[in-house]
Scaffold this motif. Structure first.
Motif, mmCIF file in Angstrom:
data_model
loop_
_atom_site.group_PDB
_atom_site.id
_atom_site.type_symbol
_atom_site.label_atom_id
_atom_site.label_comp_id
_atom_site.label_asym_id
_atom_site.label_seq_id
_atom_site.Cartn_x
_atom_site.Cartn_y
_atom_site.Cartn_z
ATOM 1 N N SER A 83 0.549 -28.073 -9.756
ATOM 2 C CA SER A 83 1.767 -27.485 -9.271
ATOM 3 C C SER A 83 1.637 -26.174 -9.285
ATOM 4 O O SER A 83 2.078 -25.283 -8.592
ATOM 5 N N GLU A 84 0.965 -25.415 -10.629
ATOM 6 C CA GLU A 84 0.714 -24.074 -10.812
ATOM 7 C C GLU A 84 0.068 -23.387 -9.357
ATOM 8 O O GLU A 84 0.431 -22.383 -9.092
ATOM 9 N N ASN A 126 3.216 -26.499 3.069
ATOM 10 C CA ASN A 126 2.877 -25.658 1.984
ATOM 11 C C ASN A 126 1.518 -25.891 1.616
ATOM 12 O O ASN A 126 0.594 -25.262 1.254
ATOM 13 N N LYS A 179 -0.404 -24.937 -6.628
ATOM 14 C CA LYS A 179 0.316 -24.922 -5.348
ATOM 15 C C LYS A 179 1.023 -23.946 -5.123
ATOM 16 O O LYS A 179 1.283 -23.148 -4.040
ATOM 17 N N ASN A 180 1.844 -23.479 -6.356
ATOM 18 C CA ASN A 180 2.718 -22.327 -6.253
ATOM 19 C C ASN A 180 2.262 -21.027 -5.634
ATOM 20 O O ASN A 180 2.593 -20.220 -5.084
ATOM 21 N N GLU A 181 1.015 -20.830 -6.375
ATOM 22 C CA GLU A 181 0.123 -19.664 -6.267
ATOM 23 C C GLU A 181 -0.123 -19.334 -4.839
ATOM 24 O O GLU A 181 -0.016 -18.352 -4.380
ATOM 25 N N SER A 204 1.093 -21.228 -2.033
ATOM 26 C CA SER A 204 2.383 -20.861 -1.009
ATOM 27 C C SER A 204 2.903 -19.494 -1.357
ATOM 28 O O SER A 204 3.376 -18.925 -0.474
ATOM 29 N N ASN A 205 2.748 -18.962 -2.514
ATOM 30 C CA ASN A 205 3.258 -17.501 -2.600
ATOM 31 C C ASN A 205 2.369 -16.673 -1.712
ATOM 32 O O ASN A 205 2.828 -15.644 -1.133
#
Lengths: 555, 172
Positions: free
Chosen positions: A337-338, A248, A340-342, A344-345
């Motif tokens: 983490s926020e 990711n 990284k989430n953004e 990978s989404n």
């Protein structure tokens, strides 16, 4: 010892094991000494000096050693120009020795005379004309030192025929000290600390891994840094090979044909740390909108790259390897983490892809190659659509394993560079991708594959067009395909056959799996000529000079 | 304040006097998109070193880029930008001017005012040598303009930064 022998002995002192050389009148003495005293030197004679220079470049990029070329004066030397310019743009270390007419004849328009130091001036890191036999050995020492140190690059030594025949005592210096050339290795500690502070304060950091990471053998340090910090990474064409453990974190290739998620990350990051990157126009698009929300930390060994195309907030001059090591020794705790989430989404929502078809899609061939070739294979491309399809879709996980002409964009690079890589890496598979256009620009080099018992796997992606330019004509010139039609291409299978190389033609997608498997398993060189969907384009695409988020996903 | 993006910059470049070094420097400056307005070269106290004084047109940012690029030439040892407000700059100019009859006196007067030297006298005119900063030479030439100048040869500027800062360098 005569000058020619001094050259041969100097190469041995430098630890050279392979020389790409083509003989001629002005280097006949050197070849004579190679014949008599060349033990330990593997001589590879191409069919054309351009091919030999690209081969030396492919050898250098894949092994990390300096590539050595010896050619004759005049046309021999001018034939190397495209190869030297290619190496210069991509910072590949070469020492090119050119024979010159006798020093007494220089300037008289003698037979096979050309002003080599003049011609190569803007495309070499340094060049030398040896006018005195006493300077010969020290000049060779300097040339190797300059080519391989700091930001690497090609160096030319022009050696007149009479100098090659004069006698002098051979005394090879152990070191050279150049008052005006002292490349900096370690970064300034204060700058590194400031960078750590910026990273720690950042919510949306991003790393760009560039060619400098490959060149300074810093991929291991880069991967360690990524694994330790979890910061997402994108790479340039020359920076291919970076490989964090968390998939990711990996956002692929950026720029004109970068992934949507890679370019999205650039445009939305609040801090970018670029390592060994020169911010070419193909990477930045519109310089005024590039990474408009981000502060920039720029790490490069060449101070001239700082603030050249993109203004930097924090420059660190030094080698990628030494600086990344320093980074890895310092503590850096960040919570991203926020972000990284953004990312990978975004990556999941906008993947690379292609439409299934009755015709063979090049991306499918690349998938199959990835499936059957060992992970440490060296992948070589030509220039054009084939190059970008591979860059986007082939997930290369090792340094120095993706060879391509990035800066100069030299069609005809692929085949000879693959040959050079095969010479330097007999224990690895070498797989070349080329288009039908570029392959023909140096196809004469097929002639040396069998001669030297090399193993080169070749895929010719044939769409009967100069596809990349055709694509621009589709986009910008209302489909007026001027000069891009490749009708009357040769039969590439027969062509390979003429050179006694196994070959096969493929046009049915259903047979592709078995053919590519055979290519990977084959114990000898093999060429697969593939008729691909002629209308396939390279997408996504950011038109030249546009912002990285002004992207086309279809033409 | 000025709206002009391009101004003259002067850089002093210390180089090893190896064959081709002058063409290496000038070709680099030209290749990176700068116009050379003047260049002069001469030996220094060290045997193998030459000093080049180059006048180029460019903005401040590109001047910095030029300095960095010059350092990439292996023979370039030092690049010093010459700062206008601290500069001592001199040029030599030779002027062949026609002066016959009453004109001779007029020309001589201008020469005296500018403390220029006559280095050759002929029946039809003089060769005059003048040393000074570029402005002085320009004004001198402008005054001689009403007479017939048949030839002008200028060395281009040589320049150094002063020992002390004599003018305020901030602002603008």
């Amino acid at each position: 010892m005569n000058g020619a022998r001094i050259i041969v002995e100097s190469l041995k002192k430098e630890g050279v094991d392979t020389v790409f050389c083509y003989t001629g009148g002005a280097v006949i003495s050197i070849f004579d000494e190679l014949y008599k005293h060349g033990e330990g030197l593997n001589l590879i004679q191409p069919r054309h000096e351009q091919g030999g220079t690209h081969a030396a470049d492919g050898y250098a990029r894949s092994t990390g050693k300096t590539g050595v070329v010896i050619v004759t004066s005049g046309p021999g030397a001018t034939n190397t120009i495209t190869g030297i310019a290619t190496a210069y743009m991509d910072s590949s270390p070469l020492v090119v020795i050119t024979g010159q007419v006798a020093s007494t004849l220089i300037g008289t328009d003698a037979f096979q005379e050309s002003d080599v130091t003049g011609i190569t001036l803007p495309i070499t890191k340094a060049n030398f004309l040896v006018k005195n036999i006493k300077d010969l050995a020290v000049t060779i020492k300097k040339a190797f030192y300059i080519a391989g140190s700091g930001r690497p690059g090609p160096v030319v030594i022009d050696i007149p025929g009479d100098i090659q025949r004069q006698d002098f005592k051979f005394n090879y210096p152990d070191t050279v000290d150049l008052q005006s050339y002292r490349p900096k290795d370690s970064g300034h500690p204060k700058q590194i600390k400031s960078a750590i502070k910026l990273l720690a304060a950042s919510k949306k950091p991003l790393i760009i891994s560039g060619g400098g990471v490959n060149l300074s053998n810093a991929t291991g340090e880069m991967n360690d840094f990524l694994n330790k910090t979890g910061i997402p990474v994108v790479h340039t064409l020359m920076g291919t090979g970076v490989n964090p453990e968390d998939e990711n974190q990996f956002l692929g290739f950026i720029g004109m044909h970068g992934t949507l998620y890679g370019n999205y990350a650039i445009q939305n990051a609040d801090l970018i740390m670029a390592v060994g990157v020169r911010f070419s126009d193909r990477i930045i698009g519109n310089p005024n909108t590039f990474a408009k929300n981000a502060k920039l930390i720029h790490i490069d060994i060449d101070p001239a790259e700082i603030d050249k195309n993109i203004l930097t907030d924090l420059p660190i001059v030094g080698s990628a390897k030494s600086i990344l090591r320093e980074f890895n020794n310092l503590d850096l705790a960040i919570d991203i983490s926020e972000w990284k989430n953004e990312l990978s989404n975004y990556k999941n929502n906008y993947p690379l892809g292609y439409e299934k078809s009755e015709l063979i899609k090049p991306q499918y061939i690349i998938e199959l190659a990835q499936k059957y070739f060992p992970e440490n294979s060296i992948i070589v491309t030509d220039v054009g659509q084939n190059q970008i399809w591979v860059a986007q879709n082939y997930r290369i996980k090792h340094p120095r394993s993706f060879l391509t002409s990035g800066g100069l964009g030299t069609m005809g690079y692929g085949l000879p560079a693959a040959i050079g890589a095969a010479v330097g890496n007999p224990d690895k598979q070498v797989l070349m991708f080329a288009g039908d256009g570029g392959f023909q620009m140096n196809m004469q080099e097929l002639g040396i594959i069998r001669k030297y018992g090399l193993k080169v796997k070749m895929i010719v992606l044939d769409n009967n067009y100069l596809g990349m330019v055709r694509q621009w004509q589709e986009l910008l010139f209302e489909k007026r395909y001027s000069g891009t039609d490749m009708e009357f291409n040769p039969d590439f299978v027969k062509l390979a056959d003429v050179f006694r190389i196994k070959s096969i033609f493929l046009k049915d997608p259903k047979e592709a799996d078995a053919v590519i498997k055979e290519l990977a398993m084959s114990n000898e060189s093999m060429l697969v000529h593939i008729a691909i969907d002629p209308d396939e384009n390279v997408l996504p695409m950011v038109p030249a000079g546009k912002a990285l988020d002004e992207v086309l996903t279809k033409l | 304040m000025t709206d002009e993006v391009f101004t003259d910059h002067i850089v002093s470049v210390l180089v090893h006097n190896n064959p081709g070094v002058l063409s290496k420097v000038t070709s680099l400056v030209t290749r990176r998109g700068f116009n050379i307005d003047g260049i002069s070269a001469g030996p220094t106290r060290q045997n193998d070193m030459f000093r080049l004084t180059i006048v180029v047109k460019g903005d401040d940012k590109s001047l910095e880029q030029i300095q960095k690029q010059l350092y990439k030439i292996i023979d370039v040892v030092k690049v010093v930008p010459i700062i206008r407000s601290r500069m001592v700059g001199r040029e030599i100019c030779l002027i062949k001017v026609k002066a016959i009859g009453a004109e001779r006196h007029e020309v001589l007067q201008i020469i005296n005012v500018f403390k220029a030297n006559i280095v050759d006298v002929g029946t039809n005119g003089f060769i005059v040598e003048i040393t000074g900063d570029s402005d002085k030479i320009d004004s001198f030439l402008a005054l001689l303009e009403s007479h017939q100048i048949t030839d002008v040869a200028r060395t281009g500027i040589v320049a150094m930064n002063r020992w002390e800062r004599t003018f305020k360098e901030t602002g603008r």
